[in-house]
Design a protein around this motif. Structure first.
Motif, PDB file in Angstrom:
ATOM      1  N   LEU A 138       0.867  -1.179   0.000  1.00 10.16           N
ATOM      2  CA  LEU A 138       0.000   0.000   0.000  1.00 10.16           C
ATOM      3  C   LEU A 138       0.903   1.228   0.000  1.00 10.16           C
ATOM      4  O   LEU A 138       1.711   1.417   0.919  1.00 10.16           O
ATOM      5  CB  LEU A 138      -0.894  -0.002   1.235  1.00 10.16           C
ATOM      6  CG  LEU A 138      -1.795   1.214   1.414  1.00 10.16           C
ATOM      7  CD1 LEU A 138      -2.858   1.281   0.326  1.00 10.16           C
ATOM      8  CD2 LEU A 138      -2.455   1.204   2.794  1.00 10.16           C
ATOM      9  N   VAL A 139       0.768   2.028  -1.040  1.00  9.47           N
ATOM     10  CA  VAL A 139       1.570   3.249  -1.175  1.00  9.47           C
ATOM     11  C   VAL A 139       0.658   4.445  -0.945  1.00  9.47           C
ATOM     12  O   VAL A 139      -0.387   4.586  -1.585  1.00  9.47           O
ATOM     13  CB  VAL A 139       2.210   3.334  -2.577  1.00  9.47           C
ATOM     14  CG1 VAL A 139       3.027   4.617  -2.725  1.00  9.47           C
ATOM     15  CG2 VAL A 139       3.097   2.115  -2.826  1.00  9.47           C
ATOM     16  N   VAL A 140       1.055   5.309  -0.010  1.00 13.56           N
ATOM     17  CA  VAL A 140       0.285   6.514   0.307  1.00 13.56           C
ATOM     18  C   VAL A 140       1.251   7.685   0.409  1.00 13.56           C
ATOM     19  O   VAL A 140       2.257   7.611   1.119  1.00 13.56           O
ATOM     20  CB  VAL A 140      -0.498   6.370   1.633  1.00 13.56           C
ATOM     21  CG1 VAL A 140      -1.319   7.635   1.907  1.00 13.56           C
ATOM     22  CG2 VAL A 140      -1.404   5.149   1.616  1.00 13.56           C
ATOM     23  N   GLY A 141       0.974   8.752  -0.307  1.00 15.27           N
ATOM     24  CA  GLY A 141       1.845   9.916  -0.259  1.00 15.27           C
ATOM     25  C   GLY A 141       3.252   9.612  -0.733  1.00 15.27           C
ATOM     26  O   GLY A 141       4.222  10.216  -0.260  1.00 15.27           O
ATOM     27  N   GLY A 142       3.373   8.653  -1.651  1.00 12.49           N
ATOM     28  CA  GLY A 142       4.683   8.309  -2.187  1.00 12.49           C
ATOM     29  C   GLY A 142       5.507   7.401  -1.303  1.00 12.49           C
ATOM     30  O   GLY A 142       6.662   7.118  -1.607  1.00 12.49           O
ATOM     31  N   ALA A 143       4.926   6.907  -0.193  1.00  8.93           N
ATOM     32  CA  ALA A 143       5.659   6.036   0.724  1.00  8.93           C
ATOM     33  C   ALA A 143       4.921   4.713   0.893  1.00  8.93           C
ATOM     34  O   ALA A 143       3.690   4.661   0.860  1.00  8.93           O
ATOM     35  CB  ALA A 143       5.826   6.707   2.081  1.00  8.93           C
ATOM     36  N   VAL A 144       5.676   3.643   1.093  1.00 11.45           N
ATOM     37  CA  VAL A 144       5.086   2.344   1.399  1.00 11.45           C
ATOM     38  C   VAL A 144       4.714   2.339   2.884  1.00 11.45           C
ATOM     39  O   VAL A 144       5.586   2.427   3.746  1.00 11.45           O
ATOM     40  CB  VAL A 144       6.068   1.197   1.086  1.00 11.45           C
ATOM     41  CG1 VAL A 144       5.483  -0.134   1.534  1.00 11.45           C
ATOM     42  CG2 VAL A 144       6.395   1.158  -0.407  1.00 11.45           C
ATOM     43  N   VAL A 145       3.423   2.228   3.166  1.00 11.22           N
ATOM     44  CA  VAL A 145       2.964   2.292   4.561  1.00 11.22           C
ATOM     45  C   VAL A 145       2.603   0.914   5.114  1.00 11.22           C
ATOM     46  O   VAL A 145       2.497   0.754   6.342  1.00 11.22           O
ATOM     47  CB  VAL A 145       1.776   3.262   4.710  1.00 11.22           C
ATOM     48  CG1 VAL A 145       2.181   4.675   4.318  1.00 11.22           C
ATOM     49  CG2 VAL A 145       0.584   2.809   3.863  1.00 11.22           C
ATOM     50  N   ALA A 146       2.389  -0.050   4.250  1.00  9.01           N
ATOM     51  CA  ALA A 146       2.109  -1.421   4.680  1.00  9.01           C
ATOM     52  C   ALA A 146       2.419  -2.348   3.518  1.00  9.01           C
ATOM     53  O   ALA A 146       2.226  -1.986   2.361  1.00  9.01           O
ATOM     54  CB  ALA A 146       0.651  -1.578   5.113  1.00  9.01           C
ATOM     55  N   ALA A 147       2.906  -3.544   3.834  1.00  5.90           N
ATOM     56  CA  ALA A 147       3.304  -4.454   2.749  1.00  5.90           C
ATOM     57  C   ALA A 147       3.337  -5.889   3.229  1.00  5.90           C
ATOM     58  O   ALA A 147       3.452  -6.169   4.425  1.00  5.90           O
ATOM     59  CB  ALA A 147       4.668  -4.055   2.200  1.00  5.90           C
ATOM     60  N   ARG A 148       3.237  -6.789   2.257  1.00  7.54           N
ATOM     61  CA  ARG A 148       3.421  -8.213   2.488  1.00  7.54           C
ATOM     62  C   ARG A 148       4.308  -8.754   1.370  1.00  7.54           C
ATOM     63  O   ARG A 148       4.243  -8.293   0.242  1.00  7.54           O
ATOM     64  CB  ARG A 148       2.085  -8.964   2.489  1.00  7.54           C
ATOM     65  CG  ARG A 148       1.154  -8.579   3.632  1.00  7.54           C
ATOM     66  CD  ARG A 148       1.710  -9.024   4.970  1.00  7.54           C
ATOM     67  NE  ARG A 148       0.779  -8.761   6.068  1.00  7.54           N
ATOM     68  CZ  ARG A 148       0.710  -7.618   6.739  1.00  7.54           C
ATOM     69  NH1 ARG A 148       1.513  -6.598   6.400  1.00  7.54           N
ATOM     70  NH2 ARG A 148      -0.152  -7.470   7.733  1.00  7.54           N
ATOM     71  N   ARG A 149       5.108  -9.741   1.713  1.00  3.48           N
ATOM     72  CA  ARG A 149       6.042 -10.334   0.745  1.00  3.48           C
ATOM     73  C   ARG A 149       6.046 -11.843   0.935  1.00  3.48           C
ATOM     74  O   ARG A 149       6.138 -12.326   2.066  1.00  3.48           O
ATOM     75  CB  ARG A 149       7.437  -9.749   0.972  1.00  3.48           C
ATOM     76  CG  ARG A 149       8.586 -10.501   0.314  1.00  3.48           C
ATOM     77  CD  ARG A 149       9.890  -9.813   0.647  1.00  3.48           C
ATOM     78  NE  ARG A 149      11.050 -10.656   0.370  1.00  3.48           N
ATOM     79  CZ  ARG A 149      12.305 -10.258   0.523  1.00  3.48           C
ATOM     80  NH1 ARG A 149      12.557  -9.032   0.943  1.00  3.48           N
ATOM     81  NH2 ARG A 149      13.303 -11.072   0.253  1.00  3.48           N
ATOM     82  N   THR A 150       5.933 -12.585  -0.159  1.00  6.86           N
ATOM     83  CA  THR A 150       5.900 -14.041  -0.102  1.00  6.86           C
ATOM     84  C   THR A 150       6.946 -14.618  -1.048  1.00  6.86           C
ATOM     85  O   THR A 150       7.052 -14.171  -2.193  1.00  6.86           O
ATOM     86  CB  THR A 150       4.514 -14.575  -0.502  1.00  6.86           C
ATOM     87  OG1 THR A 150       3.524 -13.991   0.355  1.00  6.86           O
ATOM     88  CG2 THR A 150       4.456 -16.081  -0.373  1.00  6.86           C
ATOM     89  N   ALA A 151       7.699 -15.600  -0.563  1.00  5.87           N
ATOM     90  CA  ALA A 151       8.742 -16.228  -1.382  1.00  5.87           C
ATOM     91  C   ALA A 151       8.124 -17.262  -2.315  1.00  5.87           C
ATOM     92  O   ALA A 151       8.421 -18.464  -2.252  1.00  5.87           O
ATOM     93  CB  ALA A 151       9.800 -16.863  -0.491  1.00  5.87           C
ATOM     94  N   LEU A 152       7.237 -16.792  -3.158  1.00  6.94           N
ATOM     95  CA  LEU A 152       6.601 -17.626  -4.170  1.00  6.94           C
ATOM     96  C   LEU A 152       6.439 -16.777  -5.417  1.00  6.94           C
ATOM     97  O   LEU A 152       5.939 -15.652  -5.354  1.00  6.94           O
ATOM     98  CB  LEU A 152       5.228 -18.107  -3.692  1.00  6.94           C
ATOM     99  CG  LEU A 152       4.472 -19.020  -4.670  1.00  6.94           C
ATOM    100  CD1 LEU A 152       5.104 -20.408  -4.694  1.00  6.94           C
ATOM    101  CD2 LEU A 152       2.995 -19.108  -4.302  1.00  6.94           C
TER     102      LEU A 152
END
Length: 243
Positions: A138-152
């Motif tokens: 989730l990018v808000v105001g040009g910054a990543v404010v929340a994220a998830r990453r999966t090794a798939l």
């Protein structure tokens, strides 16, 4: 050879996107100077979004980075979202071996949004579909404010369904988090799809059905991250105190 963004504003530098499938280097003076596989003799130089072979990456991208005056070059390098200090240290080692003077790192999802020319002021969901990683941010105001990453990634599956489910679960987790209201707004706005997987129309269709939201691939989604890193390179020279 593609030459967009070449010679912008007198900036001298390079943008790098070190993916699990391909490495891309963009020169401010020569455009896209490298787009090559990161696998050599059956071994990946970059694995699951992290540098697995520092010397191999140096050899791969070294010829694309300008000879001479490297200590005066700036570099903007994409890193997978939620990268740890070890990976960042390896990236810095690569650039140090190349003699590059100044290094700025940028989340690949954020770079891809920039490269797609997306409006990043309001809430924006970016889904990056790579060979060995799936990233949702989730990018808000040009910054990543929340994220998830999966090794798939797409190299790991025979059909797109596991990737669709991974993205669906990641979005659900974000909805239940502190930024849930902004995720709802972002879904209403539509999801930006980047990475090599965005070149597959069936993924766009099935993700839209799974999320119940509009899903659109970025223009040339496989190179969006390196183009965005080049845009960030320009920005760092315009505003050197704010990376």
């Amino acid at each position: 050879m593609k030459r967009g963004l070449v010679g912008f504003g007198g900036v001298r530098g390079v943008a790098l996107d070190l993916g699990s499938a391909r490495a891309r280097v963009w020169s401010s003076e020569r455009g896209l100077v490298l787009d090559a596989p990161t696998a050599r003799r059956g071994r990946r130089l970059v694995s699951r979004g992290t540098v697995a072979d520092v010397a191999g990456v140096v050899a791969l991208v070294g010829a694309a980075v300008e000879d001479g005056r490297r200590d005066r070059l700036s570099a903007v390098v994409t890193t997978p979202v939620l990268s740890d200090d070890s990976h960042r240290a390896d990236v810095r080692t690569v650039l140090a071996e190349l003699g590059v003077g100044s290094v700025v790192m940028i989340d690949s999802v954020k770079a891809a949004a920039f490269g797609a020319g997306a409006d990043v002021a309001g809430p924006l969901l970016v889904v990056d579909l790579g060979a060995q990683l799936t990233e949702v941010a989730l990018v808000v105001g040009g910054a990543v404010v929340a994220a998830r990453r999966t090794a798939l990634g797409l190299d790991d599956v025979r059909t797109v369904f596991p990737i669709v489910e991974v993205v669906g679960e990641a979005v659900l987790e974000l909805l239940h988090g502190d930024c849930g209201a902004q995720v709802v707004d972002a879904l209403d706005r539509g999801v930006l799809l980047t990475g090599g997987g965005a070149l597959r129309p069936e993924l766009t269709y099935k993700l839209g059905h799974r999320l119940g939201a509009p899903v659109a691939p970025a223009p040339a989604p496989h190179t969006a991250a390196v183009r965005g890193a080049a845009t960030a390179l320009q920005a760092t020279h315009r505003h050197p105190t704010g990376s």
